[in-house]
Design a protein around this motif. Sequence first.
Motif, PDB file in Angstrom:
ATOM      1  N   VAL A 131      29.579  13.646 -31.994  1.00  0.00           N
ATOM      2  CA  VAL A 131      28.619  14.815 -31.012  1.00  0.00           C
ATOM      3  C   VAL A 131      28.240  14.439 -29.760  1.00  0.00           C
ATOM      4  O   VAL A 131      27.788  13.353 -29.459  1.00  0.00           O
ATOM      5  CB  VAL A 131      27.562  15.094 -31.930  1.00  0.00           C
ATOM      6  N   GLY A 132      28.821  15.296 -28.914  1.00  0.00           N
ATOM      7  CA  GLY A 132      28.418  14.995 -27.446  1.00  0.00           C
ATOM      8  C   GLY A 132      29.546  13.953 -26.570  1.00  0.00           C
ATOM      9  O   GLY A 132      30.169  14.305 -25.926  1.00  0.00           O
ATOM     10  N   ALA A 133      29.387  12.784 -27.156  1.00  0.00           N
ATOM     11  CA  ALA A 133      30.147  11.688 -26.596  1.00  0.00           C
ATOM     12  C   ALA A 133      30.233  10.567 -27.648  1.00  0.00           C
ATOM     13  O   ALA A 133      29.020  10.426 -28.454  1.00  0.00           O
ATOM     14  CB  ALA A 133      29.312  11.001 -25.383  1.00  0.00           C
ATOM     15  N   PRO A 134      31.411   9.856 -27.814  1.00  0.00           N
ATOM     16  CA  PRO A 134      31.525   8.896 -28.708  1.00  0.00           C
ATOM     17  C   PRO A 134      30.679   7.779 -28.365  1.00  0.00           C
ATOM     18  O   PRO A 134      30.029   7.255 -27.215  1.00  0.00           O
ATOM     19  CB  PRO A 134      32.985   8.376 -28.549  1.00  0.00           C
ATOM     20  N   SER A 135      30.294   7.114 -29.655  1.00  0.00           N
ATOM     21  CA  SER A 135      29.389   5.727 -29.321  1.00  0.00           C
ATOM     22  C   SER A 135      30.124   4.877 -30.203  1.00  0.00           C
ATOM     23  O   SER A 135      31.016   4.849 -30.844  1.00  0.00           O
ATOM     24  CB  SER A 135      27.886   6.158 -29.749  1.00  0.00           C
ATOM     25  N   ALA A 136      29.123   3.689 -30.486  1.00  0.00           N
ATOM     26  CA  ALA A 136      29.704   2.631 -31.298  1.00  0.00           C
ATOM     27  C   ALA A 136      29.625   3.257 -32.861  1.00  0.00           C
ATOM     28  O   ALA A 136      28.693   3.935 -33.313  1.00  0.00           O
ATOM     29  CB  ALA A 136      28.515   1.422 -31.449  1.00  0.00           C
ATOM     30  N   ARG A 137      30.915   2.772 -33.459  1.00  0.00           N
ATOM     31  CA  ARG A 137      30.877   3.279 -34.930  1.00  0.00           C
ATOM     32  C   ARG A 137      29.893   2.754 -35.851  1.00  0.00           C
ATOM     33  O   ARG A 137      29.413   1.547 -36.018  1.00  0.00           O
ATOM     34  CB  ARG A 137      32.295   2.961 -35.308  1.00  0.00           C
ATOM     35  N   PRO A 138      29.016   3.703 -36.583  1.00  0.00           N
ATOM     36  CA  PRO A 138      28.041   3.204 -37.539  1.00  0.00           C
ATOM     37  C   PRO A 138      28.780   2.126 -38.706  1.00  0.00           C
ATOM     38  O   PRO A 138      29.893   2.267 -38.916  1.00  0.00           O
ATOM     39  CB  PRO A 138      27.462   4.514 -38.198  1.00  0.00           C
ATOM     40  N   GLU A 139      27.786   1.188 -38.875  1.00  0.00           N
ATOM     41  CA  GLU A 139      28.248   0.242 -40.131  1.00  0.00           C
ATOM     42  C   GLU A 139      28.787   1.212 -41.340  1.00  0.00           C
ATOM     43  O   GLU A 139      27.909   1.750 -41.801  1.00  0.00           O
ATOM     44  CB  GLU A 139      27.341  -0.908 -40.208  1.00  0.00           C
ATOM     45  N   GLU A 140      29.931   0.705 -41.829  1.00  0.00           N
ATOM     46  CA  GLU A 140      30.422   1.270 -43.149  1.00  0.00           C
ATOM     47  C   GLU A 140      29.926   0.726 -44.294  1.00  0.00           C
ATOM     48  O   GLU A 140      29.820  -0.665 -44.324  1.00  0.00           O
ATOM     49  CB  GLU A 140      31.960   1.236 -43.128  1.00  0.00           C
ATOM     50  N   PRO A 141      29.372   1.213 -45.344  1.00  0.00           N
ATOM     51  CA  PRO A 141      28.526   0.528 -46.560  1.00  0.00           C
ATOM     52  C   PRO A 141      29.857  -0.114 -47.213  1.00  0.00           C
ATOM     53  O   PRO A 141      31.166   0.414 -47.173  1.00  0.00           O
ATOM     54  CB  PRO A 141      28.419   1.884 -47.302  1.00  0.00           C
ATOM     55  N   ALA A 142      29.532  -1.361 -47.714  1.00  0.00           N
ATOM     56  CA  ALA A 142      30.461  -2.180 -48.385  1.00  0.00           C
ATOM     57  C   ALA A 142      31.060  -1.728 -49.473  1.00  0.00           C
ATOM     58  O   ALA A 142      32.100  -1.779 -49.970  1.00  0.00           O
ATOM     59  CB  ALA A 142      29.704  -3.516 -48.632  1.00  0.00           C
ATOM     60  N   ALA A 143      30.343  -0.610 -50.093  1.00  0.00           N
ATOM     61  CA  ALA A 143      30.718  -0.103 -51.421  1.00  0.00           C
ATOM     62  C   ALA A 143      32.185   0.658 -51.233  1.00  0.00           C
ATOM     63  O   ALA A 143      32.649   1.158 -52.432  1.00  0.00           O
ATOM     64  CB  ALA A 143      29.745   0.635 -52.039  1.00  0.00           C
ATOM     65  N   THR A 144      32.337   1.295 -50.051  1.00  0.00           N
ATOM     66  CA  THR A 144      33.438   2.024 -49.804  1.00  0.00           C
ATOM     67  C   THR A 144      34.767   1.230 -49.628  1.00  0.00           C
ATOM     68  O   THR A 144      35.874   1.808 -49.408  1.00  0.00           O
ATOM     69  CB  THR A 144      33.255   2.908 -48.642  1.00  0.00           C
ATOM     70  N   THR A 145      34.508  -0.219 -49.149  1.00  0.00           N
ATOM     71  CA  THR A 145      35.760  -0.783 -48.924  1.00  0.00           C
ATOM     72  C   THR A 145      36.561  -1.230 -50.138  1.00  0.00           C
ATOM     73  O   THR A 145      37.656  -1.718 -50.093  1.00  0.00           O
ATOM     74  CB  THR A 145      35.316  -1.935 -48.075  1.00  0.00           C
ATOM     75  N   GLY A 146      35.974  -1.272 -51.248  1.00  0.00           N
ATOM     76  CA  GLY A 146      37.141  -1.494 -52.639  1.00  0.00           C
ATOM     77  C   GLY A 146      36.122  -2.013 -53.691  1.00  0.00           C
ATOM     78  O   GLY A 146      34.789  -2.219 -53.529  1.00  0.00           O
ATOM     79  N   PRO A 147      36.671  -2.284 -54.671  1.00  0.00           N
ATOM     80  CA  PRO A 147      35.907  -2.912 -55.859  1.00  0.00           C
ATOM     81  C   PRO A 147      35.120  -4.325 -55.787  1.00  0.00           C
ATOM     82  O   PRO A 147      35.765  -5.160 -54.983  1.00  0.00           O
ATOM     83  CB  PRO A 147      36.810  -2.890 -57.159  1.00  0.00           C
ATOM     84  N   HIS A 148      34.098  -4.449 -56.428  1.00  0.00           N
ATOM     85  CA  HIS A 148      33.656  -5.983 -56.377  1.00  0.00           C
ATOM     86  C   HIS A 148      34.559  -7.056 -56.807  1.00  0.00           C
ATOM     87  O   HIS A 148      35.607  -6.670 -57.859  1.00  0.00           O
ATOM     88  CB  HIS A 148      32.119  -5.855 -57.167  1.00  0.00           C
ATOM     89  N   ALA A 149      34.461  -8.345 -56.475  1.00  0.00           N
ATOM     90  CA  ALA A 149      35.458  -9.120 -57.035  1.00  0.00           C
ATOM     91  C   ALA A 149      35.394  -9.227 -58.552  1.00  0.00           C
ATOM     92  O   ALA A 149      36.409  -9.443 -59.118  1.00  0.00           O
ATOM     93  CB  ALA A 149      35.357 -10.739 -56.392  1.00  0.00           C
ATOM     94  N   SER A 150      34.428  -9.332 -58.996  1.00  0.00           N
ATOM     95  CA  SER A 150      34.148  -9.337 -60.642  1.00  0.00           C
ATOM     96  C   SER A 150      34.665  -8.032 -61.218  1.00  0.00           C
ATOM     97  O   SER A 150      35.603  -8.398 -62.256  1.00  0.00           O
ATOM     98  CB  SER A 150      32.819  -9.522 -61.047  1.00  0.00           C
ATOM     99  N   VAL A 151      34.853  -6.907 -60.711  1.00  0.00           N
ATOM    100  CA  VAL A 151      35.526  -5.848 -61.341  1.00  0.00           C
ATOM    101  C   VAL A 151      37.063  -5.780 -60.978  1.00  0.00           C
ATOM    102  O   VAL A 151      37.884  -5.682 -61.980  1.00  0.00           O
ATOM    103  CB  VAL A 151      34.945  -4.754 -60.815  1.00  0.00           C
ATOM    104  N   ALA A 152      37.392  -6.333 -59.734  1.00  0.00           N
ATOM    105  CA  ALA A 152      38.875  -6.547 -59.502  1.00  0.00           C
ATOM    106  C   ALA A 152      39.812  -7.348 -60.482  1.00  0.00           C
ATOM    107  O   ALA A 152      40.671  -7.264 -60.885  1.00  0.00           O
ATOM    108  CB  ALA A 152      39.162  -7.018 -58.021  1.00  0.00           C
TER     109      ALA A 152
END
Length: 589
Positions: A131-152
Amino acid sequence: MNLSRRRYELPHVTRVLAFLFVLLTAVLVLPASPASAHAATVGSTPAPGSVIGTAPSEVTVTFSEPVTPVEGRVQVIAPDGERISGKVQGGGTVLRIPVRKAGKPLGTYLISFRVISADSHPVGGAITFSVGAPSARPEEPAATTGPHASVAVAVPLLKSIGYAGVTLIVGPALFLAFLWPPRRSRAGALRTIRIGLALTAAATLGALGTQAQQGSGAPIWTLTGAEFTEVLASQYGLLLLGRLLVLGALAVLLPPLLRRPRRTVTVSQTVPTPVLVGAGAPAPEPTPAAKPKPQVKPRKAQSWAVLGLGAAGLATWPMTGHAIAVPLPAVTITAGVVHMAAMAAWLGGLVTLSVFLLRGTHERMLAVVLPVWSRWAMLAVIWLVMAGAVQAIIQLGSVPALWRTDYGRLLLVKIGILAVVLAAAAGARRMVNRARNGSGLRRTVGVEVVASVLILALSSVLVQVDPGRSAAANEKSISGQGVSETLTSDLYTVQFNVYPVELGEYNTVHAFLYRPDGAPLQAEEWQLSARLTDPALESVKQPIAGILPGNQALGSLEFPLAGTYELVFTIRVSEIDRASVKTTVTVGR
């Protein structure tokens, strides 16, 4: 019936496999239809990587197939890291996420999502817009990056345990029902069936317990009662509960049906012998008639019930996997049931032979049992390959997917191991035909069992990998990539975004114009040109025009060749005031 003399007319295995290979190749070279297994993101509002003038009150994400949002894992994060999203609305292929105004509205926003696709697999990702102008990308929640190792680790392990349980049910049951030697104890085989039922039930419970964590990305040990209840109420949970009910019913019906059958014997009648005529001849004792063969008491109702329950239980595997999310679900589900039943009959039969029958059974009895089992195993292999070919045709979609996708490469490895198993099976069949039932046969059967276990392990991984047919959808999925930049002159500041920055004419440019003090500025005229710098080509004007509100412009860019392009914005802000700003973008490298 003398089983050793009965003959079955079967098609030659080589001809059948050759026909299937030709069929598979012919179908794979046809144009692939759109994929639907494993949902892919195909659009969003605001567009990924775009720059807009004001903060939206709602954002949307569109997928290639219907999805179910994971509670608490779909969110919009403002430039300062604040979560500003409300409860996800809608369903089907589009997620609608209401958002409130952020405390610091200017900058880059992150749409983070975690959903469950139609084939019960979790899908996660993130999209950005500004919105308006780009800025630093907010930190992405870890839960969106993939399953936990124990689940994998747990998910493929549980699937392997489930497959092993099915083989330990079907194989011994097949032998006990039709081929068990009369003088051998049935206790070990019945105990194996109970172990198979227990393993399958444990794997099913484990799948129910890990499904929520697959979606949330959390460790296994953080499962809550509310999450488990939500899984049970889903279609996935109801199918697995149905499987548990089937296993319970089989635990009750199978053992009595497969114990040594009760026999009813008809009371024998006496047949009088001829009376000798003559004085003093003693009256002869009556001669008993030949003893009739025992008759097995029929249990047709129980047998049909077991067969029906078994088919219903097997159907729950493809109905909670890739087979349910393809253009022909009825075909793939049926093929999945046949494939799994044939695998379980073949491998389970091999285990039963190697553990219980090849040692300690009289050679004459083996000479009766082994030829029949050999023909049954051949039938199981034919059905196994036929059903597997149908699944491969639908899930791969094209020949290049065999080597271009993880699914195809794993499938090639599985086919290679299957070839080893078939070679071992052919050797065992030759030994049976030559009546060589000694240690050589046991070693060959052992090779079949070990290789088949590897196939089961690969199958457990294969069902977790995106099918080859999904590659096209994933290639077209939005990635949030693009070019956003701010250019400044003495007269104005222009902020723009180009998406997706790829070869061709379908690249959108969205620009915003501001005064040097940051106030919106309406342009009198917009011009945009693009010039390839290496190799150097002439500058080409690109279409761009102002839109409402007045400080915005929208246009398109064509990049005919890969390379670095110089983009020049020439903007007139009054009758006489005009200025140009430029930058470069790299395309296709």
